[in-house]
Design an enzyme around this catalytic site. Structure first.
Site, PDB file in Angstrom:
ATOM      1  N   HIS A  37       0.825  -1.214   0.000  1.00  0.00           N
ATOM      2  CA  HIS A  37       0.000   0.000   0.000  1.00  0.00           C
ATOM      3  C   HIS A  37       0.862   1.268   0.000  1.00  0.00           C
ATOM      4  O   HIS A  37       0.467   2.310   0.525  1.00  0.00           O
ATOM      5  CB  HIS A  37      -0.997  -0.005   1.175  1.00  0.00           C
ATOM      6  CG  HIS A  37      -2.060  -1.043   0.996  1.00  0.00           C
ATOM      7  ND1 HIS A  37      -3.168  -0.842   0.192  1.00  0.00           N
ATOM      8  CD2 HIS A  37      -2.192  -2.301   1.479  1.00  0.00           C
ATOM      9  CE1 HIS A  37      -3.922  -1.936   0.201  1.00  0.00           C
ATOM     10  NE2 HIS A  37      -3.347  -2.837   0.979  1.00  0.00           N
ATOM     11  N   THR A  38       2.035   1.136  -0.571  1.00  0.00           N
ATOM     12  CA  THR A  38       2.913   2.297  -0.716  1.00  0.00           C
ATOM     13  C   THR A  38       2.886   2.831  -2.147  1.00  0.00           C
ATOM     14  O   THR A  38       3.194   3.991  -2.372  1.00  0.00           O
ATOM     15  CB  THR A  38       4.373   1.918  -0.379  1.00  0.00           C
ATOM     16  OG1 THR A  38       4.668   0.675  -1.021  1.00  0.00           O
ATOM     17  CG2 THR A  38       4.580   1.757   1.108  1.00  0.00           C
ATOM     18  N   ASP A  39       2.526   1.984  -3.124  1.00  0.00           N
ATOM     19  CA  ASP A  39       2.698   2.414  -4.532  1.00  0.00           C
ATOM     20  C   ASP A  39       1.831   3.617  -4.895  1.00  0.00           C
ATOM     21  O   ASP A  39       2.304   4.568  -5.520  1.00  0.00           O
ATOM     22  CB  ASP A  39       2.548   1.250  -5.526  1.00  0.00           C
ATOM     23  CG  ASP A  39       1.210   0.551  -5.537  1.00  0.00           C
ATOM     24  OD1 ASP A  39       0.361   0.852  -4.667  1.00  0.00           O
ATOM     25  OD2 ASP A  39       1.001  -0.308  -6.432  1.00  0.00           O
ATOM     26  N   GLY A 127      -4.378 -11.925  -4.292  1.00  0.00           N
ATOM     27  CA  GLY A 127      -3.253 -11.062  -3.950  1.00  0.00           C
ATOM     28  C   GLY A 127      -1.990 -11.396  -4.720  1.00  0.00           C
ATOM     29  O   GLY A 127      -0.899 -10.962  -4.358  1.00  0.00           O
ATOM     30  N   LEU A 128      -2.109 -12.184  -5.805  1.00  0.00           N
ATOM     31  CA  LEU A 128      -0.926 -12.519  -6.608  1.00  0.00           C
ATOM     32  C   LEU A 128      -1.018 -11.878  -7.993  1.00  0.00           C
ATOM     33  O   LEU A 128      -0.319 -12.282  -8.928  1.00  0.00           O
ATOM     34  CB  LEU A 128      -0.752 -14.041  -6.716  1.00  0.00           C
ATOM     35  CG  LEU A 128      -0.594 -14.795  -5.388  1.00  0.00           C
ATOM     36  CD1 LEU A 128      -0.416 -16.284  -5.628  1.00  0.00           C
ATOM     37  CD2 LEU A 128       0.590 -14.259  -4.573  1.00  0.00           C
ATOM     38  N   SER A 131      -5.006 -10.180 -12.251  1.00  0.00           N
ATOM     39  CA  SER A 131      -5.544  -9.199 -13.208  1.00  0.00           C
ATOM     40  C   SER A 131      -4.427  -8.444 -13.928  1.00  0.00           C
ATOM     41  O   SER A 131      -4.506  -8.226 -15.136  1.00  0.00           O
ATOM     42  CB  SER A 131      -6.525  -8.236 -12.544  1.00  0.00           C
ATOM     43  OG  SER A 131      -6.048  -7.799 -11.319  1.00  0.00           O
ATOM     44  N   GLU A 163      -6.956  -0.414 -15.631  1.00  0.00           N
ATOM     45  CA  GLU A 163      -7.492  -0.885 -14.346  1.00  0.00           C
ATOM     46  C   GLU A 163      -8.181   0.276 -13.597  1.00  0.00           C
ATOM     47  O   GLU A 163      -9.258   0.123 -13.049  1.00  0.00           O
ATOM     48  CB  GLU A 163      -6.358  -1.476 -13.500  1.00  0.00           C
ATOM     49  CG  GLU A 163      -6.802  -1.953 -12.150  1.00  0.00           C
ATOM     50  CD  GLU A 163      -6.513  -3.411 -11.893  1.00  0.00           C
ATOM     51  OE1 GLU A 163      -5.848  -4.071 -12.714  1.00  0.00           O
ATOM     52  OE2 GLU A 163      -6.961  -3.906 -10.848  1.00  0.00           O
ATOM     53  N   ASP A 175       1.856  -3.817  -9.655  1.00  0.00           N
ATOM     54  CA  ASP A 175       1.578  -5.144 -10.209  1.00  0.00           C
ATOM     55  C   ASP A 175       1.868  -5.197 -11.707  1.00  0.00           C
ATOM     56  O   ASP A 175       2.472  -6.148 -12.211  1.00  0.00           O
ATOM     57  CB  ASP A 175       0.115  -5.528  -9.957  1.00  0.00           C
ATOM     58  CG  ASP A 175      -0.247  -5.458  -8.489  1.00  0.00           C
ATOM     59  OD1 ASP A 175       0.671  -5.368  -7.652  1.00  0.00           O
ATOM     60  OD2 ASP A 175      -1.446  -5.479  -8.177  1.00  0.00           O
ATOM     61  N   TYR A 227     -10.306  -1.297  -0.761  1.00  0.00           N
ATOM     62  CA  TYR A 227      -9.045  -0.791  -1.319  1.00  0.00           C
ATOM     63  C   TYR A 227      -9.214   0.686  -1.690  1.00  0.00           C
ATOM     64  O   TYR A 227      -8.387   1.530  -1.316  1.00  0.00           O
ATOM     65  CB  TYR A 227      -8.673  -1.627  -2.558  1.00  0.00           C
ATOM     66  CG  TYR A 227      -7.351  -1.252  -3.181  1.00  0.00           C
ATOM     67  CD1 TYR A 227      -6.183  -1.910  -2.832  1.00  0.00           C
ATOM     68  CD2 TYR A 227      -7.274  -0.215  -4.115  1.00  0.00           C
ATOM     69  CE1 TYR A 227      -4.964  -1.568  -3.399  1.00  0.00           C
ATOM     70  CE2 TYR A 227      -6.056   0.135  -4.680  1.00  0.00           C
ATOM     71  CZ  TYR A 227      -4.912  -0.543  -4.327  1.00  0.00           C
ATOM     72  OH  TYR A 227      -3.715  -0.192  -4.887  1.00  0.00           O
TER      73      TYR A 227
END
Ligand code: GLA
Length: 390
Positions: A37-39, A127-128, A131, A163, A175, A227
């Site tokens: 949650h830094t990006d 969480g991998l 998408s 996205e 991602d 999110y």
């Protein structure tokens, strides 16, 4: 990607569309080692690409239509859309591909019709980054068909736009970026502010360690909206911190010392969110140093601290991830463990001594199953390559 999967996709292409695909692409999912949650706060991340991936067999068409057949277990089906009139309708998996075609068009690229057969083995909603893998695979295929050489970072930005603006999740760049540019045997240290990046060697096997991904198999349905709430809460923290620190635009710009000085000017929720993001950025910087010098104990401690901060301050873990990490930490050979990805469910990751891996997978699975009444998944993984033509 196994040769069997490749054959299956190509055979399905032949069966559905007659003839061979012109080319096949793959794009991987990822596990984030640290920097959660830094990006979207323009901070630092340290993910690596995985051997779980999306494969697309493709052939350009003479018209402006996309015909897409998905073989993926959870999302099988066929659908089509015209490139000159892309609508946000149809199955969710198709939204990602439509979104990419739309975003490429918005970036000024010419997108032509194609026949596609799609297959993936990245666990979905876990969480991998299934998408992002689908988006980057689709973008790689569309670019290749048009003879375009779009650099990985630009492709990642186009897919992030798909996205954010087409699918409607305000995700950061991590991602898509790692899926596009990852390198085998390396993690990626990415500065999400200016996209400068460095491939950091990450092979723990010679030191007798393994990287284990633990899937809680818990999929939280409201994940995307929670999110988006976190993204807003961070924006509120910036607004409130901009009073004592004029001109700041992102939490990335706030040092830990400044945060300590001004934290009492923040409301409780934005204060907790900021505490996580600002401390997590420092943990990524420390983790890069630990990784580069092979100091795995230090990396493990940072992973533990990251999870604790995500649990207490960011409130992004939930009972399933917490139970999994708690059980992982009870195994003596565990060096560090934390949730990975957006959280609220999905996967955790642990660094484990090789001689403890068997005990780890058996005991953590058994205890998790007993506590949560769910069968977990355990995968021993390695840093794999980013997207490309197969
Ligand atoms: C999801 C998003 C990423 C990132 C992580 C949390 O995976 O797609 O951009 O924000 O959550 O670190």
């Amino acid at each position: 990607m196994t040769p069997q999967r490749l054959e299956t996709v190509q055979a399905a292409f032949h069966h559905r569309f007659s003839g061979q695909p012109s080319f096949t692409v793959r794009a991987p999912g990822r596990v984030n080692i640290i920097g959660e949650h830094t990006d979207y706060n323009k901070g630092f991340v340290l993910p690596c690409a995985l051997d779980f991936d999306v494969i697309i067999a493709a052939r350009p068409r003479a018209d402006e239509t996309f015909v897409m057949l998905s073989l993926s277990k959870d999302n099988a089906g066929e659908t089509s859309f015209p490139v000159d009139n892309i609508e946000q309708s149809g199955p969710r998996w198709a939204q990602y591909i439509k979104g990419v075609a739309w975003a490429l068009g918005q970036a000024g690229y010419d997108v032509r019709g194609m026949d596609l057969v799609i297959e993936g083995d990245v666990p979905i909603s876990s969480g991998l980054s299934s998408s992002a893998a689908l988006e980057i695979a689709a973008a790689t295929a569309m670019a290749h068909a048009a003879g375009l050489k779009i650099p990985g970072p630009e492709l990642a930005l186009i897919c992030q736009r798909a996205e954010n603006e087409f699918v409607g999740v305000n995700s950061g760049i991590m991602d898509q970026f790692i899926s596009a540019v990852g390198q085998e045997g390396h993690a990626l240290f990415l500065d999400c502010n200016d996209l400068s990046h460095q491939h950091v060697p990450f092979d723990v096997e010679p030191d007798g360690l393994r990287l284990v991904v633990m899937n809680t198999c818990y999929k939280r349905s409201l994940k995307d909206s929670i999110y988006n709430d976190r993204v807003k809460e961070c924006a509120t923290a910036v607004e409130q911190l901009a009073k004592p620190i004029p001109g700041i635009k992102h939490l990335r710009e706030v040092s830990w010392e400044q945060f300590l000085e001004y934290r009492d000017t923040l409301d409780e929720v934005p204060r907790k969110r900021a505490a996580h993001v600002i401390s997590e950025n420092q943990r990524v910087l420390d983790a890069v140093k630990a990784m580069a010098s092979g100091d795995w104990m230090a990396l493990g401690c940072l992973m533990d601290a990251s999870h604790d901060s995500l649990q207490t301050d960011y409130e992004a873990t939930g009972p399933h991830l917490d139970a999994m990490v708690e059980e992982a930490r009870r195994i003596p050979g565990t060096i560090g463990s934390r949730m990975t990805g957006a959280g609220f469910g999905g996967c955790a990751v642990a660094l484990v001594r090789e001689d403890a891996v068997e005990q780890f997978t058996e005991q953590v699975s058994a205890r998790y199953r007993e506590r949560m009444n769910l069968e977990p998944g355990m995968y021993v993984v390695k840093a794999a390559a980013g997207a490309g033509i197969v």
